[in-house]
Design a protein around this motif. Structure first.
Motif, mmCIF file in Angstrom:
data_model
loop_
_atom_site.group_PDB
_atom_site.id
_atom_site.type_symbol
_atom_site.label_atom_id
_atom_site.label_comp_id
_atom_site.label_asym_id
_atom_site.label_seq_id
_atom_site.Cartn_x
_atom_site.Cartn_y
_atom_site.Cartn_z
ATOM 1 N N THR A 237 0.874 -1.283 -0.059
ATOM 2 C CA THR A 237 0.011 -0.062 0.062
ATOM 3 C C THR A 237 0.771 1.174 0.201
ATOM 4 O OG1 THR A 237 -0.131 0.017 2.497
ATOM 5 C CG2 THR A 237 -2.196 -0.813 1.074
ATOM 6 N N SER A 238 2.006 1.184 0.594
ATOM 7 C CA SER A 238 2.728 2.153 0.579
ATOM 8 C C SER A 238 3.606 2.451 -0.725
ATOM 9 C CB SER A 238 4.002 2.109 1.611
ATOM 10 O OG SER A 238 3.783 1.959 3.011
ATOM 11 N N SER A 241 0.611 3.897 -3.229
ATOM 12 C CA SER A 241 0.153 5.033 -3.038
ATOM 13 C C SER A 241 0.920 6.298 -3.616
ATOM 14 C CB SER A 241 0.360 5.184 -1.165
ATOM 15 O OG SER A 241 1.547 5.433 -0.940
ATOM 16 N N HIS A 247 -7.122 5.760 -5.914
ATOM 17 C CA HIS A 247 -7.797 5.756 -4.584
ATOM 18 C C HIS A 247 -8.242 4.297 -4.006
ATOM 19 C CE1 HIS A 247 -8.193 9.671 -6.675
ATOM 20 N NE2 HIS A 247 -8.330 10.199 -5.612
ATOM 21 N N PHE A 299 -1.713 6.579 2.181
ATOM 22 C CA PHE A 299 -2.621 7.335 1.012
ATOM 23 C C PHE A 299 -3.025 8.988 1.657
ATOM 24 C CE2 PHE A 299 -2.867 3.391 -0.967
ATOM 25 C CZ PHE A 299 -2.984 3.505 -2.406
ATOM 26 N N ARG A 303 -7.753 10.394 0.005
ATOM 27 C CA ARG A 303 -7.788 9.268 -1.089
ATOM 28 C C ARG A 303 -8.485 8.037 -0.603
ATOM 29 N NH1 ARG A 303 -2.613 8.146 -4.666
ATOM 30 N NH2 ARG A 303 -1.322 8.434 -2.727
#
Length: 351
Positions: A237-238, A241, A247, A299, A303
């Motif tokens: 996810t990092s 992002s 989003h 995020f 987002r």
């Protein structure tokens, strides 16, 4: 050799019991013993209770099924705060789009559209997609299982024309391979080296079935913290992002269990419903916050969009209560709650 103490040195300390005469201690002003003037009298300000933080308005970025059923399950007090819904239609049918457009509660529609074959033939694109109706947004909904160059071409075609693309992620995100495949799709679809389409505004990509990620509820929470599935979620996810205009949809998780309902409900001072959770709901919140906290950190709350689609077999009002409490308990401010539950979706879906 005998050592003689230097009594003139500032490091010298007299022996215990000796008294130092004619030493005056400085006087502290009275302000040193009083709290700063914060407008709260003699008390320091406290953070608001999570139960008191409610969005000023609600915009559900994904409603499946009947809008009337959604209203019934949400309850009158929450429907009164609704700014509208984005309706997930079962097919890309012009009559369904027309009916949705005529419903004042529906401000945008998400229609299934296969992008896996790449850029579509213009003749195969429905008129309501090629030229969306005024004051009514159209989003395309597609499924992702594995990276292909054709799918990346199709997603790029859509967003380069200013369309929002809802991607239902069906890849195995419990493995690094699944995340790598998703990252490859997003990177290729948004590459700045690709030619742009006819729209000056670039569309958004909204990922579903990622926040919260699918998991096995039988896995103890203490083991989930160090489980490869959760580690991959944190790492990737990092990574994704960093890709612009991507989003996350904060929607009901696929945990092979119904969303727990509240045992009792009370009404807060501002008219919102505050649920008293049972042990099952507490356990769900603990797990949701593990994923939501990381999602917000990676995020930013700007987002993340709230949606109820995917709550089949459960009450969407229960999901709203669970989602709102989970976000509020992360210690975010009112601005973040307003964004996730309404304002963010306005920008994403151009409504």
């Amino acid at each position: 050799m005998t050592t003689v103490a230097n009594t003139h040195s500032p490091l010298y300390s007299p022996s215990v019991g000796a008294r130092r005469k004619n030493v005056k201690l400085p006087k502290l002003p009275l302000s040193a013993f009083t709290p700063p003037n914060s407008g709260t009298g003699d008390k320091f300000p406290l953070l608001p209770s999570p139960s008191a933080i409610h969005p000023s308005a609600i915009l559900d970025a994904g409603v499946s099924g009947s809008v009337e059923d959604w209203k019934t399950q949400m309850g009158a007090s929450l429907v009164a705060k609704s700014r509208g819904v984005i309706l997930a239609l079962p097919s890309a049918d012009a009559e369904l789009v027309k009916a949705a457009q005529e419903d004042p509660s529906v401000i945008a529609a998400s229609v299934p559209f296969d992008l896996s074959a790449g850029e579509p033939d213009p003749a195969s694109v429905p008129a309501f997609i090629a030229s969306p109706p005024a004051n009514f947004a159209i989003a395309l909904r597609t499924t992702f299982t594995a990276f292909t160059p054709q799918l990346a071409d199709g997603v790029h075609w859509a967003i380069s024309r200013g369309l929002t693309v809802d991607i239902d992620v069906q890849a195995d995100l419990g493995t690094e391979a699944g995340w790598e495949s998703l990252n490859e799709l997003l990177s290729n679809a948004t590459s700045s080296e690709r030619p742009q389409g006819s729209s000056s505004k670039k569309g958004a990509i909204v990922l579903s079935n990622v926040l919260p990620a699918p998991l096995d509820l039988e896995l103890p929470l203490v083991k989930l913290l160090t489980h490869p599935q959760y580690r991959n979620f944190q790492n990737y996810t990092s990574t994704i992002s960093l890709i612009p205009n991507v989003h996350l949809k904060f929607a009901p998780p696929k945990w092979n269990a119904p969303i727990p309902s509240a045992s009792t409900s009370t009404t807060s001072d501002n008219g919102g419903e505050s649920a008293v959770p049972d042990s099952g709901k507490k356990e769900w919140k603990r797990r949701i916050k593990m994923y939501l906290g990381q999602g917000v950190e990676a995020f930013g709350w700007q987002r993340i969009v709230y949606a109820s689609a995917g709550a089949e077999g459960s009450n969407v009002g229960d999901w709203y209560a669970l989602a709102r409490e989970s976000l509020a308990e992360l210690g975010v401010e009112q601005e973040a709650v307003d964004g996730v539950f309404g304002l963010n979706a306005q920008g994403v879906y151009s409504v």
